[in-house]
Structures are given as C-alpha cells and as structure tokens.
Write a protein that holds these residues in place. Sequence first.
Motif, mmCIF file in Angstrom:
data_model
loop_
_atom_site.group_PDB
_atom_site.id
_atom_site.type_symbol
_atom_site.label_atom_id
_atom_site.label_comp_id
_atom_site.label_asym_id
_atom_site.label_seq_id
_atom_site.Cartn_x
_atom_site.Cartn_y
_atom_site.Cartn_z
ATOM 1 N N ASP A 110 0.809 -1.221 0.000
ATOM 2 C CA ASP A 110 0.000 0.000 0.000
ATOM 3 C C ASP A 110 0.842 1.271 0.000
ATOM 4 O O ASP A 110 0.309 2.373 0.169
ATOM 5 C CB ASP A 110 -0.927 0.009 1.221
ATOM 6 N N ILE A 111 2.152 1.154 -0.167
ATOM 7 C CA ILE A 111 3.033 2.318 -0.214
ATOM 8 C C ILE A 111 3.131 2.812 -1.655
ATOM 9 O O ILE A 111 3.415 2.038 -2.569
ATOM 10 C CB ILE A 111 4.432 1.977 0.327
ATOM 11 N N THR A 112 2.889 4.095 -1.858
ATOM 12 C CA THR A 112 2.915 4.681 -3.198
ATOM 13 C C THR A 112 4.153 5.551 -3.374
ATOM 14 O O THR A 112 4.872 5.859 -2.407
ATOM 15 C CB THR A 112 1.659 5.521 -3.435
ATOM 16 N N PHE A 113 4.381 5.956 -4.599
ATOM 17 C CA PHE A 113 5.492 6.859 -4.889
ATOM 18 C C PHE A 113 5.317 8.186 -4.164
ATOM 19 O O PHE A 113 6.297 8.791 -3.715
ATOM 20 C CB PHE A 113 5.595 7.095 -6.399
ATOM 21 N N LEU A 114 4.070 8.639 -4.028
ATOM 22 C CA LEU A 114 3.814 9.892 -3.323
ATOM 23 C C LEU A 114 4.257 9.795 -1.867
ATOM 24 O O LEU A 114 4.788 10.767 -1.319
ATOM 25 C CB LEU A 114 2.325 10.247 -3.402
ATOM 26 N N ASP A 115 4.051 8.643 -1.241
ATOM 27 C CA ASP A 115 4.488 8.460 0.147
ATOM 28 C C ASP A 115 6.005 8.573 0.258
ATOM 29 O O ASP A 115 6.524 9.245 1.160
ATOM 30 C CB ASP A 115 4.037 7.094 0.664
#
Length: 264
Positions: A196-201
């Motif tokens: 659930d980790i995105t590039f935005l994070d």
Amino acid sequence: MDSSNGQPDKPVISPGVDRFFVNVHTTFLFVARFFRELFRFPFETREFIRQCYMVGYKSLALISLTGFITGLVFTKQSRPSLSEFGATSWLPSLIAIAVIRALAPLVTALICAGKVGSSIGAELGSMRVTEQIDAMEVSAINPFKYLVVTRVLATTVCLPILMAYTALVGLMGSYLDVHLNEQTSITFFFLKAFSDITFLDLFASTFKAMAYGFTIGIVSCYQGYNATQGTQGVGKAANISVVISMFLIFIEEVIIVQVVNSIR
C-alpha cells in the motif's frame, strides 16, 4: 540604539515585537547569504564530507535503537485493536504506512535536532565567542562558506538517508513482533508492508526529511554563528537551536501533511 541627541530611540511597537522583527530580518539575510555562497567557488568538499560523517555516521547508533524500538512498540500497541476485528494480517501494511509516512521522518528529525543541532550551535557559538571566526576572516578564509554552508548541506543531505535507515530498522522491529506471534516470513512481511506504499508516500517522506535537515542546519548555524555573551551565550545557542528546530519541524510536518493529503 541611541539617537543623534543622545536619547535612546523609542520602540516602533514594543521592545519585544521590534526585537522579533529584527531577528526575522537578520534570519532572512542569513538564509539569503547561504544560497548566495552555496554556488560560489571554491567548494569546501573535504569539510562537507567530514560534516556528513559527523551528522550521519555518528548518529547511527542512536537512530538504530530509537527506530527499532519505535517499530516494535508501535506494533505491540496496534495488535490488540486489530485483533478485536480479526485483522492482525493488516499489521505489516499499517506499520509500514505509519513508519514511512510519518514516524521515520519525524523521529529522525527530532533525534538529529537534539543531537546534531545542539552540537552545531555549541561548536559555532564557542568559535564565535573565542574569536576564531574573526581570525578566519583575517586569514582570508570565508568562515561562512566553510562553517555554515558545509553544515547545512550535510544535514540536508544526510537526513533523508537517515530517515530511510530509520524506516528500515523500524520495520525490522515490527517484523520481529509479527514473526514471534504469527511466524510470518520476512519475505511475506515486506511484500505485505509495501503493498500500500505509493510513490507519493516515498517522495513526501524524502522531501520532509530534506526540509527538516535544512531547518536543523540553518537554525543551529544561525544561533551559533551569532552567539554573544561568552560561555553563557554558547549554552544559550545550543539550547535555542534545539527548541526552535523542533518547533519549526512540527509546523512543517502539519503543513506538508496537509498538502500531501490534498494531493492524495
């Protein structure tokens, strides 16, 4: 400040408010001078590398202990709430989101504000009150570039690296608790954690760490570089560096989180 007739000037608003705006003005000039000196030759590469060693490597022991305990304790505290709903399988994702988005940048910044910020403030403050900085100017050395630019760059560069290390150590602490309770493999844990980790994070956490590092460096250097009142001023510079850095870090955290949430 005295006027031409020998009488002290009256404050424009009040002595405290006038002092505040004067400090804001001098801080703005200090930051502007940093960016002006940053792109001028020569570059103090060796001093920059030495400061990276002092900021980064010297902080690893404290960062490791704090990051590991943070991940372990946060997992232990989250388990009872999730177990009530039979959702303990969500623990890796929950911990990864909390650590990468918020805990790792904030914990790293607060530790470095206390350890690195106070050290920089005290070091530059002692150099100022013992007139070592004045001696560097007489020797045709640019003390601002040698002392300030290198330290601010070191904190700005090293904080994102330390943040990534803190996140990894925190997740290892979380994995230890999950493995002891569910016998989860490390491969499954990290696949679940980063699902659930995105590039935005990742981008937001890196940007926050850079902003925190710049804040710690510039505040500590400003307080130390402008220290007065002898040895008492050295202690005051170290103390104020930590307090102001932490205060600004919390403000930046709120602002950046609000911006990221609006984008998300």
